[in-house]
Motif scaffolding. Sequence first.
Motif, PDB file in Angstrom:
ATOM      1  N   PRO A  97       1.089  -1.253  -0.056  1.00 21.86           N
ATOM      2  CA  PRO A  97       0.030  -0.067   0.133  1.00 21.86           C
ATOM      3  C   PRO A  97       0.708   1.265   0.015  1.00 21.86           C
ATOM      4  O   PRO A  97       1.947   1.229   0.535  1.00 21.86           O
ATOM      5  N   GLN A  98       0.261   2.217  -0.470  1.00 23.13           N
ATOM      6  CA  GLN A  98       0.705   3.633  -0.807  1.00 23.13           C
ATOM      7  C   GLN A  98       2.236   3.863  -1.209  1.00 23.13           C
ATOM      8  O   GLN A  98       2.264   4.742  -1.980  1.00 23.13           O
ATOM      9  N   ASP A  99       3.130   3.264  -0.839  1.00 21.32           N
ATOM     10  CA  ASP A  99       4.539   3.524  -1.163  1.00 21.32           C
ATOM     11  C   ASP A  99       4.988   2.652  -2.463  1.00 21.32           C
ATOM     12  O   ASP A  99       5.881   2.106  -2.393  1.00 21.32           O
ATOM     13  N   SER A 100       3.975   2.520  -3.236  1.00 19.33           N
ATOM     14  CA  SER A 100       4.367   1.573  -4.420  1.00 19.33           C
ATOM     15  C   SER A 100       4.637   2.214  -5.742  1.00 19.33           C
ATOM     16  O   SER A 100       4.243   3.372  -5.709  1.00 19.33           O
ATOM     17  N   LYS A 101       5.291   1.457  -6.622  1.00 18.89           N
ATOM     18  CA  LYS A 101       5.359   1.866  -7.954  1.00 18.89           C
ATOM     19  C   LYS A 101       4.715   1.181  -8.930  1.00 18.89           C
ATOM     20  O   LYS A 101       4.311  -0.163  -8.605  1.00 18.89           O
ATOM     21  N   GLU A 102       4.528   1.554 -10.216  1.00 19.93           N
ATOM     22  CA  GLU A 102       3.808   0.794 -11.180  1.00 19.93           C
ATOM     23  C   GLU A 102       4.923  -0.412 -11.568  1.00 19.93           C
ATOM     24  O   GLU A 102       6.214  -0.287 -11.435  1.00 19.93           O
ATOM     25  N   THR A 103       4.188  -1.492 -12.114  1.00 20.63           N
ATOM     26  CA  THR A 103       5.194  -2.269 -12.947  1.00 20.63           C
ATOM     27  C   THR A 103       5.167  -1.867 -14.291  1.00 20.63           C
ATOM     28  O   THR A 103       4.118  -1.803 -15.028  1.00 20.63           O
ATOM     29  N   PRO A 104       6.546  -1.501 -15.039  1.00 18.87           N
ATOM     30  CA  PRO A 104       6.466  -1.189 -16.072  1.00 18.87           C
ATOM     31  C   PRO A 104       6.193  -2.192 -17.253  1.00 18.87           C
ATOM     32  O   PRO A 104       6.133  -3.149 -17.152  1.00 18.87           O
ATOM     33  N   TRP A 105       6.019  -1.479 -18.429  1.00 18.13           N
ATOM     34  CA  TRP A 105       5.644  -2.219 -19.794  1.00 18.13           C
ATOM     35  C   TRP A 105       6.685  -3.285 -19.887  1.00 18.13           C
ATOM     36  O   TRP A 105       8.114  -2.790 -20.257  1.00 18.13           O
ATOM     37  N   HIS A 106       6.342  -4.504 -20.074  1.00 21.35           N
ATOM     38  CA  HIS A 106       7.353  -5.536 -20.208  1.00 21.35           C
ATOM     39  C   HIS A 106       6.527  -6.624 -20.987  1.00 21.35           C
ATOM     40  O   HIS A 106       5.421  -6.787 -21.054  1.00 21.35           O
TER      41      HIS A 106
END
Length: 274
Positions: free
Chosen positions: A115-124
Amino acid sequence: MENMDMVNRVMSTEQKEFYKEYGFVQVDNILTKDEIAELTSYIEEAMSEQGSRSQKTSTPDMSYYRVLNQKVNVWRDHAGIARYTAHPLLAKVALELAEASGIRLFHDQALWKMPQDSKETPWHQDFPYWPMNDEIGSEGVNRTKTVSVWIPLDDVDETNGCMMFVPGSQKIGKLQGIDLVNPQNIFDEAKGTAIDTTKPVQVPLRKGSCTFHNGLTFHYAHANKTDKPRRVLAIIYMPDGTTYNGKAHIITDPLNLKQDEKLQGGMFPLLARR
């Protein structure tokens, strides 16, 4: 006939054709409410265990933890999860989508977005990370039949980490693996192809529903901006007869496999066949 009867209960001919054309498909209500509740309790237990047979790929002090709090081969820790990783309906859907004679488990993985301090998983694409030999089609492009199922244990949308896909992106073949912490732009490699102008599709899901996607389909997951973890079980399937490419990998390193050896046996069980 039994295979087809099970699959036809949850997926239409149109959905199968959609997958073949676009490299992904949404399948609703593939697991019941009771199954999701049971699987959630099992995976919570497995994620809290220490010193297990699964491989934890990130810890809170690592940058990758903000992308994914991840455990691989969770089925090895918990017999309850193993029942779902080997779930006959999921495996038979994968068998049909792969158009294979048999389907084996490569691995499963618990994928938490914290939660909250997450980043997106980039296109791959997934396939470049896996130690499998390419399946080269007649036009000289990798046409892998690997299939992943992505099963959320919570309702997911753009606020907590639902997936997006680029329709048809599996057709351009294997590209380079993306650094998921400091990502390159995969679309730079796709310039000049039809994918360059294809609009991504966002796929929010209710728990109990899922997506299946090909190992070469471009996909992305939003960051989790909520105050609860976004919990997912993913299962990766490969056609029977898939062979090892000899490259180091978290799954195959302890097994002392030889290059071009088939990925089979107890670590890669056959889950469905025609």
